[in-house]
Motif scaffolding. Sequence first.
Motif, PDB file in Angstrom:
ATOM      1  N   VAL A  41       1.044  -1.069  -0.104  1.00  0.00           N
ATOM      2  CA  VAL A  41      -0.044  -0.109   0.034  1.00  0.00           C
ATOM      3  C   VAL A  41       0.892   1.262   0.095  1.00  0.00           C
ATOM      4  CG1 VAL A  41      -1.540   1.406   1.300  1.00  0.00           C
ATOM      5  CG2 VAL A  41      -2.054  -1.085   1.107  1.00  0.00           C
ATOM      6  N   ARG A  42       1.770   1.335   0.729  1.00  0.00           N
ATOM      7  CA  ARG A  42       2.637   2.399   0.862  1.00  0.00           C
ATOM      8  C   ARG A  42       3.557   2.722  -0.310  1.00  0.00           C
ATOM      9  NH1 ARG A  42       7.259   1.800   4.994  1.00  0.00           N
ATOM     10  NH2 ARG A  42       8.777   1.381   3.536  1.00  0.00           N
ATOM     11  N   ASP A  43       3.804   1.756  -1.306  1.00  0.00           N
ATOM     12  CA  ASP A  43       4.363   2.104  -2.631  1.00  0.00           C
ATOM     13  C   ASP A  43       3.404   2.601  -3.443  1.00  0.00           C
ATOM     14  OD1 ASP A  43       6.563   0.457  -1.644  1.00  0.00           O
ATOM     15  OD2 ASP A  43       5.851  -1.575  -2.412  1.00  0.00           O
ATOM     16  N   LEU A  44       2.265   2.106  -3.229  1.00  0.00           N
ATOM     17  CA  LEU A  44       1.045   2.609  -4.227  1.00  0.00           C
ATOM     18  C   LEU A  44       0.882   4.013  -3.968  1.00  0.00           C
ATOM     19  CD1 LEU A  44      -1.262  -0.699  -4.507  1.00  0.00           C
ATOM     20  CD2 LEU A  44       0.299   0.237  -6.203  1.00  0.00           C
ATOM     21  N   VAL A  45       0.802   4.266  -2.538  1.00  0.00           N
ATOM     22  CA  VAL A  45       0.591   5.628  -2.094  1.00  0.00           C
ATOM     23  C   VAL A  45       1.461   6.667  -2.834  1.00  0.00           C
ATOM     24  CG1 VAL A  45       0.798   7.286  -0.050  1.00  0.00           C
ATOM     25  CG2 VAL A  45      -0.574   5.053   0.093  1.00  0.00           C
ATOM     26  N   LEU A  50      -2.267   9.356  -3.580  1.00  0.00           N
ATOM     27  CA  LEU A  50      -3.466   9.260  -2.623  1.00  0.00           C
ATOM     28  C   LEU A  50      -3.281   9.036  -1.141  1.00  0.00           C
ATOM     29  CD1 LEU A  50      -5.761   7.577  -5.360  1.00  0.00           C
ATOM     30  CD2 LEU A  50      -5.904  10.114  -5.014  1.00  0.00           C
ATOM     31  N   ALA A  51      -3.931   9.451  -0.308  1.00  0.00           N
ATOM     32  CA  ALA A  51      -3.870   9.108   0.945  1.00  0.00           C
ATOM     33  C   ALA A  51      -3.825   7.408   1.024  1.00  0.00           C
ATOM     34  CB  ALA A  51      -5.237   9.508   1.660  1.00  0.00           C
ATOM     35  N   SER A  56      -6.002   1.943   0.144  1.00  0.00           N
ATOM     36  CA  SER A  56      -6.727   0.752   0.816  1.00  0.00           C
ATOM     37  C   SER A  56      -7.989   0.520   0.674  1.00  0.00           C
ATOM     38  CB  SER A  56      -6.522   0.842   2.302  1.00  0.00           C
ATOM     39  OG  SER A  56      -5.236   0.884   2.979  1.00  0.00           O
ATOM     40  N   LYS A  57      -9.011   1.448   0.343  1.00  0.00           N
ATOM     41  CA  LYS A  57     -10.297   1.391   0.029  1.00  0.00           C
ATOM     42  C   LYS A  57     -10.377   0.944  -1.195  1.00  0.00           C
ATOM     43  CE  LYS A  57     -12.784   4.901  -1.414  1.00  0.00           C
ATOM     44  NZ  LYS A  57     -13.267   6.179  -1.940  1.00  0.00           N
ATOM     45  N   TRP A  78       1.562  -7.630   0.525  1.00  0.00           N
ATOM     46  CA  TRP A  78       1.852  -7.453  -0.993  1.00  0.00           C
ATOM     47  C   TRP A  78       0.632  -7.553  -1.809  1.00  0.00           C
ATOM     48  CZ3 TRP A  78       6.691  -5.424  -2.181  1.00  0.00           C
ATOM     49  CH2 TRP A  78       7.544  -5.358  -1.209  1.00  0.00           C
ATOM     50  N   PHE A  79       0.477  -6.667  -2.692  1.00  0.00           N
ATOM     51  CA  PHE A  79      -0.783  -6.869  -3.455  1.00  0.00           C
ATOM     52  C   PHE A  79      -0.220  -7.165  -4.906  1.00  0.00           C
ATOM     53  CE2 PHE A  79      -2.251  -4.374   0.238  1.00  0.00           C
ATOM     54  CZ  PHE A  79      -3.463  -5.006   0.405  1.00  0.00           C
ATOM     55  N   SER A  80      -1.049  -7.905  -5.808  1.00  0.00           N
ATOM     56  CA  SER A  80      -0.692  -8.208  -7.175  1.00  0.00           C
ATOM     57  C   SER A  80      -2.066  -8.700  -7.911  1.00  0.00           C
ATOM     58  CB  SER A  80       0.209  -9.427  -7.170  1.00  0.00           C
ATOM     59  OG  SER A  80      -0.588 -10.570  -6.392  1.00  0.00           O
TER      60      SER A  80
END
Length: 120
Positions: A41-45, A50-51, A56-57, A78-80
């Motif tokens: 999530v932190r990488d995507l932020v 975005l916040a 996360s939402k 980790w999201f994929s």
Amino acid sequence: MPEKRELDAGATAAYAHLFHVLADPARLSIVQHLASGEHRVRDLVDHIGLAQSTVSKHLSHLRECELVSVRTEGRASWFSLAEPRLLADVIASTERLLRATGTPASLCGHIHALMSEPSR
């Protein structure tokens, strides 16, 4: 006279839900980033700007449709993309439809790289 067919309300709702999830620009940005590989999530932020709660939402919506999967490693998640090749096929079809209707558009190169990978 052709036979009148009943619509499948469940299938219609499933399609509408999937297209609704993919209709959000922030979620499409997340999909594009995940096409390059796993992200936290932190990488995507950091990438999207975005916040954390907003990212996360959006990930929650993508997980609800089973477009995104999560792998836990220690305290990190980790999201994929759950089905990267199938999602790339949907995007390729969408690009063809957009071109055919006079609105040529293309998502990022990460998605196009998925399109050129052999099917699993």
